[in-house]
Design a protein around this motif. Structure first.
Motif, PDB file in Angstrom:
ATOM      1  N   CYS A  29      48.721   5.692  46.665  1.00 34.16           N
ATOM      2  CA  CYS A  29      48.867   4.232  46.605  1.00 34.16           C
ATOM      3  C   CYS A  29      47.864   3.557  45.668  1.00 34.16           C
ATOM      4  O   CYS A  29      48.145   2.489  45.149  1.00 34.16           O
ATOM      5  CB  CYS A  29      48.777   3.623  47.997  1.00 34.16           C
ATOM      6  SG  CYS A  29      47.108   3.581  48.694  1.00 34.16           S
ATOM      7  N   GLY A  30      46.690   4.129  45.468  1.00 31.09           N
ATOM      8  CA  GLY A  30      45.687   3.528  44.595  1.00 31.09           C
ATOM      9  C   GLY A  30      44.847   2.447  45.223  1.00 31.09           C
ATOM     10  O   GLY A  30      44.000   1.847  44.556  1.00 31.09           O
ATOM     11  N   THR A  31      45.007   2.174  46.496  1.00 34.01           N
ATOM     12  CA  THR A  31      44.239   1.125  47.169  1.00 34.01           C
ATOM     13  C   THR A  31      42.741   1.364  47.066  1.00 34.01           C
ATOM     14  O   THR A  31      41.965   0.431  46.902  1.00 34.01           O
ATOM     15  CB  THR A  31      44.647   1.032  48.661  1.00 34.01           C
ATOM     16  OG1 THR A  31      46.027   0.713  48.736  1.00 34.01           O
ATOM     17  CG2 THR A  31      43.837  -0.008  49.406  1.00 34.01           C
ATOM     18  N   CYS A  32      42.311   2.606  47.145  1.00 37.08           N
ATOM     19  CA  CYS A  32      40.881   2.926  47.166  1.00 37.08           C
ATOM     20  C   CYS A  32      40.303   3.206  45.778  1.00 37.08           C
ATOM     21  O   CYS A  32      39.162   3.684  45.664  1.00 37.08           O
ATOM     22  CB  CYS A  32      40.613   4.103  48.094  1.00 37.08           C
ATOM     23  SG  CYS A  32      41.425   5.643  47.613  1.00 37.08           S
ATOM     24  N   LEU A  33      41.022   2.914  44.707  1.00 40.68           N
ATOM     25  CA  LEU A  33      40.549   3.163  43.352  1.00 40.68           C
ATOM     26  C   LEU A  33      39.135   2.601  43.189  1.00 40.68           C
ATOM     27  O   LEU A  33      38.887   1.430  43.479  1.00 40.68           O
ATOM     28  CB  LEU A  33      41.492   2.521  42.338  1.00 40.68           C
ATOM     29  CG  LEU A  33      41.222   2.838  40.878  1.00 40.68           C
ATOM     30  CD1 LEU A  33      41.474   4.325  40.605  1.00 40.68           C
ATOM     31  CD2 LEU A  33      42.102   1.988  40.000  1.00 40.68           C
ATOM     32  N   THR A  34      38.201   3.439  42.736  1.00 43.95           N
ATOM     33  CA  THR A  34      36.787   3.090  42.697  1.00 43.95           C
ATOM     34  C   THR A  34      36.192   3.444  41.332  1.00 43.95           C
ATOM     35  O   THR A  34      36.430   4.541  40.829  1.00 43.95           O
ATOM     36  CB  THR A  34      36.023   3.867  43.796  1.00 43.95           C
ATOM     37  OG1 THR A  34      36.613   3.564  45.069  1.00 43.95           O
ATOM     38  CG2 THR A  34      34.557   3.507  43.831  1.00 43.95           C
ATOM     39  N   PRO A  35      35.392   2.532  40.748  1.00 43.38           N
ATOM     40  CA  PRO A  35      34.744   2.833  39.472  1.00 43.38           C
ATOM     41  C   PRO A  35      33.697   3.941  39.606  1.00 43.38           C
ATOM     42  O   PRO A  35      32.968   4.008  40.600  1.00 43.38           O
ATOM     43  CB  PRO A  35      34.065   1.512  39.091  1.00 43.38           C
ATOM     44  CG  PRO A  35      34.773   0.469  39.882  1.00 43.38           C
ATOM     45  CD  PRO A  35      35.174   1.138  41.159  1.00 43.38           C
ATOM     46  N   VAL A  36      33.631   4.810  38.598  1.00 45.54           N
ATOM     47  CA  VAL A  36      32.627   5.870  38.527  1.00 45.54           C
ATOM     48  C   VAL A  36      31.577   5.454  37.506  1.00 45.54           C
ATOM     49  O   VAL A  36      31.906   5.121  36.365  1.00 45.54           O
ATOM     50  CB  VAL A  36      33.267   7.213  38.105  1.00 45.54           C
ATOM     51  CG1 VAL A  36      32.208   8.275  37.884  1.00 45.54           C
ATOM     52  CG2 VAL A  36      34.275   7.670  39.140  1.00 45.54           C
ATOM     53  N   LEU A  37      30.305   5.467  37.920  1.00 48.65           N
ATOM     54  CA  LEU A  37      29.211   5.098  37.031  1.00 48.65           C
ATOM     55  C   LEU A  37      28.569   6.311  36.369  1.00 48.65           C
ATOM     56  O   LEU A  37      28.050   6.220  35.263  1.00 48.65           O
ATOM     57  CB  LEU A  37      28.142   4.316  37.810  1.00 48.65           C
ATOM     58  CG  LEU A  37      28.611   3.029  38.476  1.00 48.65           C
ATOM     59  CD1 LEU A  37      27.485   2.420  39.294  1.00 48.65           C
ATOM     60  CD2 LEU A  37      29.119   2.049  37.435  1.00 48.65           C
ATOM     61  N   GLU A  38      28.598   7.447  37.078  1.00 50.40           N
ATOM     62  CA  GLU A  38      27.955   8.657  36.567  1.00 50.40           C
ATOM     63  C   GLU A  38      28.601   9.873  37.205  1.00 50.40           C
ATOM     64  O   GLU A  38      28.966   9.845  38.378  1.00 50.40           O
ATOM     65  CB  GLU A  38      26.465   8.614  36.925  1.00 50.40           C
ATOM     66  CG  GLU A  38      25.640   9.767  36.445  1.00 50.40           C
ATOM     67  CD  GLU A  38      24.193   9.653  36.900  1.00 50.40           C
ATOM     68  OE1 GLU A  38      23.595  10.705  37.168  1.00 50.40           O
ATOM     69  OE2 GLU A  38      23.669   8.530  36.993  1.00 50.40           O
ATOM     70  N   GLY A  39      28.741  10.938  36.446  1.00 49.57           N
ATOM     71  CA  GLY A  39      29.300  12.175  36.973  1.00 49.57           C
ATOM     72  C   GLY A  39      30.730  12.401  36.518  1.00 49.57           C
ATOM     73  O   GLY A  39      31.324  11.573  35.822  1.00 49.57           O
ATOM     74  N   THR A  40      31.263  13.550  36.941  1.00 46.73           N
ATOM     75  CA  THR A  40      32.612  13.946  36.550  1.00 46.73           C
ATOM     76  C   THR A  40      33.481  14.127  37.790  1.00 46.73           C
ATOM     77  O   THR A  40      33.245  15.038  38.577  1.00 46.73           O
ATOM     78  CB  THR A  40      32.576  15.262  35.755  1.00 46.73           C
ATOM     79  OG1 THR A  40      31.682  15.115  34.653  1.00 46.73           O
ATOM     80  CG2 THR A  40      33.959  15.630  35.258  1.00 46.73           C
ATOM     81  N   PRO A  41      34.473  13.265  37.984  1.00 44.43           N
ATOM     82  CA  PRO A  41      35.354  13.380  39.146  1.00 44.43           C
ATOM     83  C   PRO A  41      36.297  14.574  39.036  1.00 44.43           C
ATOM     84  O   PRO A  41      36.699  14.963  37.943  1.00 44.43           O
ATOM     85  CB  PRO A  41      36.163  12.084  39.135  1.00 44.43           C
ATOM     86  CG  PRO A  41      35.525  11.190  38.135  1.00 44.43           C
ATOM     87  CD  PRO A  41      34.763  12.056  37.203  1.00 44.43           C
TER      88      PRO A  41
END
Length: 75
Positions: A29-41
């Motif tokens: 659904c994408g509701t929890c889409l969160t920006p990444v500041l550092e690191g590799t998801p």
């Protein structure tokens, strides 16, 4: 906080006492889409495009993990 490979980023966030809005918790659904500041998801969702995944600046934490020792999110 040390996070083991058997839990999602969302589970780790909640264990740390923070909260992220979520809905399906299945990565669709994408509701929890969160920006990444550092690191590799380690993307395991069905929401992001290949381009968004390769950019690495956001993730869907309800199903995702980290490919590195440190992942910093903009909560």
């Amino acid at each position: 906080m040390t996070v083991t490979s058997d839990i999602t980023v969302l589970q780790a966030i909640r264990q740390a006492g923070a909260e992220v809005l979520s809905s399906c918790e299945q990565g669709i659904c994408g509701t929890c889409l969160t920006p990444v500041l550092e690191g590799t998801p380690d993307h395991r969702d069905s929401v992001l495009t290949d381009h968004e995944r390769s950019a690495g600046n956001c993730l869907v934490p309800c199903v995702s993990r980290s490919c590195c020792d440190r992942l910093v999110l903009d909560l």
